[in-house]
Design an enzyme around this catalytic site. Structure first.
Site, PDB file in Angstrom:
ATOM      1  N   ASP A  19       0.869  -1.164   0.000  1.00 48.05           N
ATOM      2  CA  ASP A  19       0.000   0.000   0.000  1.00 48.05           C
ATOM      3  C   ASP A  19       0.918   1.229   0.000  1.00 48.05           C
ATOM      4  O   ASP A  19       2.131   1.107   0.237  1.00 48.05           O
ATOM      5  CB  ASP A  19      -0.891  -0.048   1.248  1.00 48.05           C
ATOM      6  CG  ASP A  19      -1.685   1.226   1.434  1.00 48.05           C
ATOM      7  OD1 ASP A  19      -2.406   1.614   0.500  1.00 48.05           O
ATOM      8  OD2 ASP A  19      -1.572   1.843   2.518  1.00 48.05           O
ATOM      9  N   ASP A  21      -0.236   5.116   0.974  1.00 51.67           N
ATOM     10  CA  ASP A  21      -0.529   6.096   2.021  1.00 51.67           C
ATOM     11  C   ASP A  21      -0.580   5.432   3.399  1.00 51.67           C
ATOM     12  O   ASP A  21      -1.355   4.504   3.628  1.00 51.67           O
ATOM     13  CB  ASP A  21      -1.864   6.791   1.733  1.00 51.67           C
ATOM     14  CG  ASP A  21      -1.832   7.597   0.449  1.00 51.67           C
ATOM     15  OD1 ASP A  21      -1.053   8.562   0.379  1.00 51.67           O
ATOM     16  OD2 ASP A  21      -2.579   7.256  -0.485  1.00 51.67           O
TER      17      ASP A  21
END
Length: 233
Positions: A19, A21
């Site tokens: 991922d 953020d």
């Protein structure tokens, strides 16, 4: 950064899907405040902590989820407006985003070891570009953004697309994410999930969502790669 011909998945060993953020860059709170600004502009004001509980979900799921908090129906038109306002607000503050401790070193370390990796993010290409530049991720890395798949997290589409880009079987994929939505998407994709605390979710929450291990941040992941099946010798 690695050449994709070299960085293709080998027949054995882990493949890392990150991922973005809250996992590699410190941007969760900028996203939370951008959502708060967007909601206020359409008369759906909510405290930031309510919004943070949805951090990591895709744009098209956050807005309907937040309607339960406000009691206001979110039509397709309103959802599209909220997504646009959120992006505009986030882009105004993207210069505040920083790489998380150890993020660049983790990616460089995996590359040095010949371990394939890429990034699968709920952000669209416009929002992700600045963060990718901060990490030194160039166009040779097959990043999958929200606008490239049909459904965002917690659906598995992003991670399945990322595995496909690297030519990796899902059973070899290790998803590293900061939210329960990352880990739910990983489970639905049939992948191993690793949690990091750098997005603000608690350790127990991440374990309950299916994490095999939970670490503080990318630096902590780098220190414990052997626990995730990486042969350092």
């Amino acid at each position: 950064m690695p050449n994709l011909e070299i960085n293709k998945a080998s027949p054995s060993g882990p493949v890392f899907l990150f991922d973005l953020d809250g996992t590699l860059v410190d941007s969760v709170y900028q996203h939370v405040l951008a959502w708060r600004d967007a909601l206020e502009q359409v008369g759906m004001a909510l405290p930031a902590w309510h919004i943070h509980r949805r951090a990591g979900m895709s744009d098209d799921l956050i807005a309907p989820a937040l309607q339960r908090e406000t009691g206001r129906a979110v039509t397709p038109e309103l959802s599209a407006k909220l997504k646009k306002l959120h992006s505009e607000s986030f882009l105004k503050h993207q210069d505040q985003v920083r790489p998380l401790p150890g993020a660049k070193e983790l990616l460089a370390g995996l590359t040095k070891l010949g371990i394939p990796w890429t990034i699968a993010t709920s952000s669209n290409q416009a929002r992700a570009r600045h963060s990718l530049d901060l990490l030194g991720v160039g166009p040779e890395i097959p990043v999958v953004t929200r606008d490239l798949v049909q459904n965002g997290k917690p659906d598995p589409d992003l991670f399945l697309a990322a595995a496909g880009k690297l030519g990796a079987n899902v059973t070899r994929c290790v998803v590293v994410g900061d939210s329960v939505w990352d880990l739910l998407a990983a489970r639905r994709a049939g992948m191993l999930g690793i949690g990091v605390l750098s997005g603000g979710y608690g350790k127990d929450e991440l374990f309950e969502a299916g994490a095999y291990r939970v670490y503080y941040d990318p630096q902590d992941v780098l220190t414990h790669l052997d626990e995730i099946g990486v042969r350092l010798g």
